[in-house]
Design a protein around this motif. Sequence first.
Motif, PDB file in Angstrom:
ATOM      1  N   GLU A   1       8.440  25.784 -29.100  1.00 47.97           N
ATOM      2  CA  GLU A   1       7.080  25.201 -29.988  1.00 47.97           C
ATOM      3  C   GLU A   1       6.020  26.311 -30.056  1.00 47.97           C
ATOM      4  N   PHE A   2       5.871  26.806 -29.083  1.00 52.74           N
ATOM      5  CA  PHE A   2       4.507  27.940 -28.903  1.00 52.74           C
ATOM      6  C   PHE A   2       5.017  29.008 -29.474  1.00 52.74           C
ATOM      7  N   VAL A   3       6.177  29.427 -29.300  1.00 50.70           N
ATOM      8  CA  VAL A   3       6.657  30.624 -30.110  1.00 50.70           C
ATOM      9  C   VAL A   3       6.813  30.496 -31.568  1.00 50.70           C
ATOM     10  N   LYS A   4       7.334  29.280 -32.037  1.00 50.96           N
ATOM     11  CA  LYS A   4       7.116  28.870 -33.413  1.00 50.96           C
ATOM     12  C   LYS A   4       5.585  29.052 -33.949  1.00 50.96           C
ATOM     13  N   LEU A   5       4.716  28.318 -33.365  1.00 54.22           N
ATOM     14  CA  LEU A   5       3.386  28.398 -33.730  1.00 54.22           C
ATOM     15  C   LEU A   5       2.883  29.779 -33.472  1.00 54.22           C
ATOM     16  N   TYR A   6       3.263  30.604 -32.575  1.00 61.22           N
ATOM     17  CA  TYR A   6       2.691  32.062 -32.669  1.00 61.22           C
ATOM     18  C   TYR A   6       2.987  32.712 -33.766  1.00 61.22           C
ATOM     19  N   GLU A   7       4.596  32.727 -34.077  1.00 64.49           N
ATOM     20  CA  GLU A   7       5.141  33.422 -35.015  1.00 64.49           C
ATOM     21  C   GLU A   7       4.552  33.424 -36.335  1.00 64.49           C
TER      22      GLU A   7
ATOM     23  N   LEU B   1      -6.219  29.406 -32.795  1.00 59.55           N
ATOM     24  CA  LEU B   1      -6.537  28.871 -31.561  1.00 59.55           C
ATOM     25  C   LEU B   1      -6.891  27.181 -31.385  1.00 59.55           C
ATOM     26  N   ALA B   2      -7.419  26.822 -32.487  1.00 61.28           N
ATOM     27  CA  ALA B   2      -7.684  25.268 -32.481  1.00 61.28           C
ATOM     28  C   ALA B   2      -6.263  24.388 -32.338  1.00 61.28           C
ATOM     29  N   GLU B   3      -5.434  24.920 -33.353  1.00 62.90           N
ATOM     30  CA  GLU B   3      -4.106  24.326 -33.287  1.00 62.90           C
ATOM     31  C   GLU B   3      -3.649  24.432 -32.101  1.00 62.90           C
ATOM     32  N   GLY B   4      -3.377  25.638 -31.493  1.00 64.76           N
ATOM     33  CA  GLY B   4      -2.756  25.687 -30.140  1.00 64.76           C
ATOM     34  C   GLY B   4      -3.533  24.790 -29.155  1.00 64.76           C
TER      35      GLY B   4
END
Length: 109
Positions: A17-23, A80-83
Amino acid sequence: MIVDVRIYTCLPNRMMEFVKLYEEKAWPLQLKYLENCLGWYTTVEGELNTVVHLWSYKDQGDREQRRAAMAADPAWASFLAEGAKAGMLVKMENRIVKEAPHFTKWKAK
């Protein structure tokens, strides 16, 4: 040259999920501002749920200038806020490293 080694530990079962948001949100911005990605990895063995990426800079001044430009972009603040809201990360680390003299000499051969 210096290398910024960034290490992110995700909550169990949240790494992808983090990888997807980051990408989707961070990767385009980092390529635009930081430019010199040496590698982007997820762990297979060892401390699981960990993401490691490496960024090359001419020196600390170059790093600070590039990161400040990225931080000034409203899209970065949005990422950053979304993460933070998603709460996927347990720990964030970064290390600044440089080549050892013997490696620099070996690489030049």
